[in-house]
Write an enzyme that holds these catalytic residues in place. Structure first.
Site, PDB file in Angstrom:
ATOM      1  CD  GLU A 118      15.062  31.980 -24.143  1.00  0.00           C
ATOM      2  OE1 GLU A 118      14.167  32.464 -23.424  1.00  0.00           O
ATOM      3  OE2 GLU A 118      16.151  31.605 -23.698  1.00  0.00           O
ATOM      4  CB  CYS A 128      13.179  36.230 -22.184  1.00  0.00           C
ATOM      5  SG  CYS A 128      13.717  34.655 -21.502  1.00  0.00           S
TER       6      CYS A 128
END
Length: 315
Positions: A229, A263
């Site tokens: 990720e 994020c």
């Protein structure tokens, strides 16, 4: 011996030091993982579920203690840290209650006498995790992976070693067998050798695109599974018929939660047509409501950035 330092971001005070593990100690941990896997893989979902539910209970019972550790090490507000710990407990309960359903054998139609898909544990999974959500990032990996019968190895960010060791202690306190979940206090120079070790069958990383490209390449060369990720540039789009006050509230929360260190935060605001002026006006009102300061102060909405080098880079 070389050490990692935990530094309280608000004052730059060194709150703890952690000795980096030697190669020999890391090898001992890997050997223990291999031994633990041979027994853990044979446990039933019911046995795993009991232990994972205990983890959830411990997280709730000691929420304030763990939240304090998070705030000391990476600076998010205490309110945000408490919410993070609670979210981890929710995830543990969810996978404790649903893993067996998710991983049950599935019969498949074919011209063979029998065709099916079966999910088996594969070994140790190395997790390379970031500091921005130091509990959540770990538990969202650990809960499903351990419930699936794998064992876990955590290489956390060097500025949150206290958090990493606290997480390991939770699994021990809950009764997980020795070696099923271990924290490795190691630097990046040893990561490749860990991934290449026979017991490690997969690696998961949340971090930068550069780190992801390095780890993905190492895993690919070793023919091992990887889940990455990485970064993003998420847009928040405001249409002309939006409720501008609500849109500004959502935009402010999305961009500024965890001092903007997320994020999935909205990185770009895109206004359509006539929405721009009204949205900017409402956004300014919401931004002015924020109160930056000591993350342990209940009135603070926005704590400091986690490291001074990151703050300097933003500036």
């Amino acid at each position: 011996m070389p050490v990692f330092k935990s530094i309280f971001p608000f004052t730059q005070e060194v709150v703890a030091e952690y000795e980096i593990m030697s190669a020999a100690t890391v090898n001992d941990c890997l050997a223990l993982s291999a031994k633990a896997f041979q027994q853990w893989r044979k446990t039933s979902f019911a046995e795993r579920s009991v232990l994972m539910l205990r983890v959830a209970d411990i997280l709730i019972a000691k929420r304030d203690e763990y939240a304090n550790t998070i705030t000391w090490e990476m600076g998010k507000t205490l309110k945000e840290a408490k919410a993070e710990v609670e979210k981890c407990a929710t995830a543990c309960r969810y996978f404790a209650e649903h893993a067996e359903i998710f991983l049950q054998e599935v019969n498949m139609p074919s011209d063979a006498s029998k065709s099916y898909v079966r999910y088996d544990p594969i070994g140790a999974i190395l997790a390379i995790m970031p500091w921005n959500f130091p509990f959540w990032q770990v538990f969202r990996f650990a809960a499903p992976y351990l419930m699936a019968g794998n064992v876990g190895l955590l290489k956390h960010a060097p500025n949150v070693c206290g958090t990493a060791l606290a997480i390991e202690s939770i699994f021990i306190e809950a009764g997980f067998p020795k070696g099923v979940f271990q924290t490795l206090i190691v630097d990046v120079d040893i990561v490749e050798s860990i991934i290449n070790h026979d017991i490690v069958q997969g690696v998961t990383l949340t971090g930068s695109e550069f780190a992801g490209s390095q780890v993905g390449a190492i895993a690919g060369k070793a023919i091992k599974k990887s889940v990455l990720e990485l970064g993003g540039s998420d847009p928040l789009i405001i249409l002309e018929d939006a409720d501008m006050e609500k849109a500004a509230q959502v935009a402010t929360l999305s961009r500024m939660q965890n001092a903007g260190q997320s994020c999935i935060a909205a990185k770009r605001f895109i206004t359509v047509g006539k929405a721009k002026d009204d949205f900017l006006h409402q956004l300014e009102i919401q931004i002015q409501k924020l109160k930056q300061g000591d993350p342990f102060n209940e009135a603070t909405t926005t704590g400091p950035m986690a490291r001074i080098d990151l703050a300097e880079k933003i500036e």
